[in-house]
Design a protein around this motif. Structure first.
Motif, PDB file in Angstrom:
ATOM      1  N   ASP A   1       0.831  -1.204   0.000  1.00  0.00           N
ATOM      2  CA  ASP A   1       0.000   0.000   0.000  1.00  0.00           C
ATOM      3  C   ASP A   1       0.870   1.261   0.000  1.00  0.00           C
ATOM      4  O   ASP A   1       0.624   2.197  -0.755  1.00  0.00           O
ATOM      5  N   THR A   2       1.900   1.264   0.830  1.00  0.00           N
ATOM      6  CA  THR A   2       2.808   2.417   0.896  1.00  0.00           C
ATOM      7  C   THR A   2       3.569   2.574  -0.404  1.00  0.00           C
ATOM      8  O   THR A   2       3.751   3.682  -0.903  1.00  0.00           O
TER       9      THR A   2
ATOM     10  N   LYS B   1       2.585   1.638  -3.430  1.00  0.00           N
ATOM     11  CA  LYS B   1       1.671   2.153  -4.459  1.00  0.00           C
ATOM     12  C   LYS B   1       1.424   3.644  -4.244  1.00  0.00           C
ATOM     13  O   LYS B   1       1.361   4.411  -5.203  1.00  0.00           O
ATOM     14  N   HIS B   2       1.280   4.051  -2.990  1.00  0.00           N
ATOM     15  CA  HIS B   2       1.097   5.473  -2.678  1.00  0.00           C
ATOM     16  C   HIS B   2       2.277   6.278  -3.209  1.00  0.00           C
ATOM     17  O   HIS B   2       2.101   7.311  -3.849  1.00  0.00           O
ATOM     18  N   CYS B   3       3.488   5.781  -2.962  1.00  0.00           N
ATOM     19  CA  CYS B   3       4.690   6.482  -3.422  1.00  0.00           C
ATOM     20  C   CYS B   3       4.774   6.505  -4.947  1.00  0.00           C
ATOM     21  O   CYS B   3       5.160   7.518  -5.529  1.00  0.00           O
TER      22      CYS B   3
ATOM     23  N   ALA C   1       2.394   9.130  -6.212  1.00  0.00           N
ATOM     24  CA  ALA C   1       2.949  10.453  -5.917  1.00  0.00           C
ATOM     25  C   ALA C   1       4.061  10.793  -6.904  1.00  0.00           C
ATOM     26  O   ALA C   1       4.145  11.929  -7.393  1.00  0.00           O
TER      27      ALA C   1
ATOM     28  N   ARG D   1       1.887  16.052  -0.766  1.00  0.00           N
ATOM     29  CA  ARG D   1       1.330  14.894  -1.484  1.00  0.00           C
ATOM     30  C   ARG D   1       2.310  14.409  -2.556  1.00  0.00           C
ATOM     31  O   ARG D   1       2.530  13.219  -2.715  1.00  0.00           O
TER      32      ARG D   1
ATOM     33  N   SER E   1       5.293  12.441  -1.240  1.00  0.00           N
ATOM     34  CA  SER E   1       4.909  11.250  -0.461  1.00  0.00           C
ATOM     35  C   SER E   1       4.940  11.447   1.053  1.00  0.00           C
ATOM     36  O   SER E   1       4.930  10.478   1.792  1.00  0.00           O
TER      37      SER E   1
ATOM     38  N   THR F   1       2.533  12.981   2.641  1.00  0.00           N
ATOM     39  CA  THR F   1       1.139  12.689   2.977  1.00  0.00           C
ATOM     40  C   THR F   1       0.486  12.078   1.749  1.00  0.00           C
ATOM     41  O   THR F   1       0.959  12.245   0.627  1.00  0.00           O
ATOM     42  N   ARG F   2      -0.598  11.377   1.962  1.00  0.00           N
ATOM     43  CA  ARG F   2      -1.265  10.665   0.873  1.00  0.00           C
ATOM     44  C   ARG F   2      -2.325  11.521   0.196  1.00  0.00           C
ATOM     45  O   ARG F   2      -2.993  12.322   0.835  1.00  0.00           O
TER      46      ARG F   2
ATOM     47  N   ARG G   1      -5.922  11.970  -1.197  1.00  0.00           N
ATOM     48  CA  ARG G   1      -7.228  11.396  -0.879  1.00  0.00           C
ATOM     49  C   ARG G   1      -7.930  11.088  -2.198  1.00  0.00           C
ATOM     50  O   ARG G   1      -7.599  11.643  -3.246  1.00  0.00           O
TER      51      ARG G   1
END
Length: 156
Positions: free
Chosen positions: A4-5, A7-9, A12, A44, A47, A49-50, A52
């Motif tokens: 999950d982290t 994919k978030h990165c 970003a 954002r 990376s 903060t994520r 939304r």
């Protein structure tokens, strides 16, 4: 790092590429349209903060770059299709979709041929370039399907 982290990165980094490197929209304009401060958007993009879900939706509306949408479908069985241009009649819409699909198919062929001629067929860069072009061609063909399906049947 969790999946999950990671994919978030990755998202970003993609948003950073589109906004900061390619400058498709200024950061100030993007922050304003997203309803964020410049500092919050920067957080954002780096990376800290994520994003939304509603911010991602607005970002895609601000910058209709196919890469942003493909990010969420790349591991699925889905192919993206562009909506037909509402300003065009059905025949023009189909014609435009077919022309785009032919251009995308030619792009795929050019990348494959260039890779073969270089003698390094399917190294990681060639593979990435070919797959990028194939995804775009798949989307163009899907757009033809959408345009044709929208066409009302002939009455006779």
């Amino acid at each position: 790092m969790t999946v999950d982290t990671q994919k978030h990165c990755e998202f970003a980094m993609l948003a950073y590429q589109v906004l900061v490197v390619e400058k498709l929209v200024s950061l100030e304009e993007a922050a304003d349209k997203l309803g964020l401060t410049y500092a919050t958007l920067h957080g954002r993009l780096t990376s800290r903060t994520r994003f939304r879900a509603d911010e991602i939706r607005r970002l895609i509306a601000i910058i209709p770059d196919q890469r942003l949408i493909q990010f969420f479908t790349e591991e699925s069985g889905f192919v993206l299709a562009r909506k037909p241009d509402a300003l065009l009649d059905e025949a023009s819409s189909i014609r435009q979709a077919v022309a785009q699909s032919v251009r995308e198919a030619i792009d795929v062929m050019q990348v494959v041929v260039a890779s073969l001629e270089a003698g390094t067929f399917l190294d990681h860069r060639d593979r990435a370039a070919i797959l990028k072009e194939v995804r775009e061609a798949e989307g163009a063909i899907a757009t033809v399907r959408v345009a044709v399906e929208k066409q009302p049947p002939l009455r006779g």
